[in-house]
Design a protein around this motif. Sequence first.
Motif, PDB file in Angstrom:
ATOM      1  N   PHE A  77     -29.780  45.801  -3.614  1.00 22.09           N
ATOM      2  CA  PHE A  77     -29.118  44.521  -3.362  1.00 22.09           C
ATOM      3  C   PHE A  77     -28.412  44.482  -2.002  1.00 22.09           C
ATOM      4  O   PHE A  77     -27.514  43.679  -1.799  1.00 22.09           O
ATOM      5  N   ALA A  78     -28.858  45.311  -1.083  1.00 20.18           N
ATOM      6  CA  ALA A  78     -28.208  45.385   0.235  1.00 20.18           C
ATOM      7  C   ALA A  78     -28.310  44.065   0.997  1.00 20.18           C
ATOM      8  O   ALA A  78     -27.386  43.692   1.733  1.00 20.18           O
ATOM      9  N   ASP A  79     -29.417  43.350   0.840  1.00 16.16           N
ATOM     10  CA  ASP A  79     -29.628  42.117   1.596  1.00 16.16           C
ATOM     11  C   ASP A  79     -29.321  40.854   0.787  1.00 16.16           C
ATOM     12  O   ASP A  79     -29.706  39.746   1.182  1.00 16.16           O
ATOM     13  N   SER A  80     -28.642  41.012  -0.333  1.00 16.52           N
ATOM     14  CA  SER A  80     -28.307  39.844  -1.159  1.00 16.52           C
ATOM     15  C   SER A  80     -26.799  39.631  -1.168  1.00 16.52           C
ATOM     16  O   SER A  80     -26.034  40.437  -0.639  1.00 16.52           O
ATOM     17  N   ASP A  81     -26.398  38.532  -1.787  1.00 14.67           N
ATOM     18  CA  ASP A  81     -24.968  38.229  -1.896  1.00 14.67           C
ATOM     19  C   ASP A  81     -24.344  38.866  -3.139  1.00 14.67           C
ATOM     20  O   ASP A  81     -23.154  38.680  -3.400  1.00 14.67           O
ATOM     21  N   THR A  82     -25.152  39.591  -3.902  1.00 11.05           N
ATOM     22  CA  THR A  82     -24.660  40.219  -5.136  1.00 11.05           C
ATOM     23  C   THR A  82     -23.831  41.449  -4.776  1.00 11.05           C
ATOM     24  O   THR A  82     -24.257  42.292  -3.981  1.00 11.05           O
TER      25      THR A  82
END
Length: 243
Positions: A153-158
């Motif tokens: 989830f490095a590139d998500s807003d999570t």
Amino acid sequence: MKKIILLLVLVGTKSLFAQGDREITYGLFGGGIYSTMSNLPDVIVPKGVYEGYTLKEEGKFGATAGIMINWKYPYAKVSIQTELSYSGQGTDLNYEDVKGLKYKMTFGYSYLNVGAQFKYYPVEGFYIGVGPYVGFNINSDNIKYSSNAQEVFADSDTYFEPDTNVQKVLKESLTGKNYFYGMFSAGYEFSSNLSIGARYTLGITDALATEENGHRYSENKNKVNSISLIIGYSFNFDDLANF
């Protein structure tokens, strides 16, 4: 001073059982143990919360070692063996979901075990045994946690807590407990004082406490079962004066 106290205890025990046809031995044993702790998935993710994941328990191998005293009555083909031992026991809990998240929790506890078993010898040398034991947990917060959350989830807003933070929460929320269990054993005692044996332990009481927490970890009945193979060596009490 410790040697003098030990000598007095051993001599006193020998005198206590001086009457009758009996053989008293003491010794050491050690070996490997494979153990599991039940119902861990329901502690971490209560049923019905969400779907699309797998959460599986996996037993772990460890080591066990201890000391024993065996009171054997050959004419009756029975003996009573008291023991004090150490065992390293644990379970891995592996999670994976449809979004690619994976994590692993390792419950790795160490126990100081005290108990006794009644042994019956249907033929010379071979025995079967059963008895009650208690395991005292001596590192009740030994839980490790690792995941791939930061990568997935490095590139998500999570946002996901770092593994170190999750591990800290687990240690605070879940505590290994002392527990009672029954032991069933079978083995062979050679004339050379060597012995080999197999053991199965069945957990009777809960071995994990869920403390009050805000992470939906729930209380459950978590029992520890194990299988072990051991080898031992014994000495005769009559030879005590030779040491």
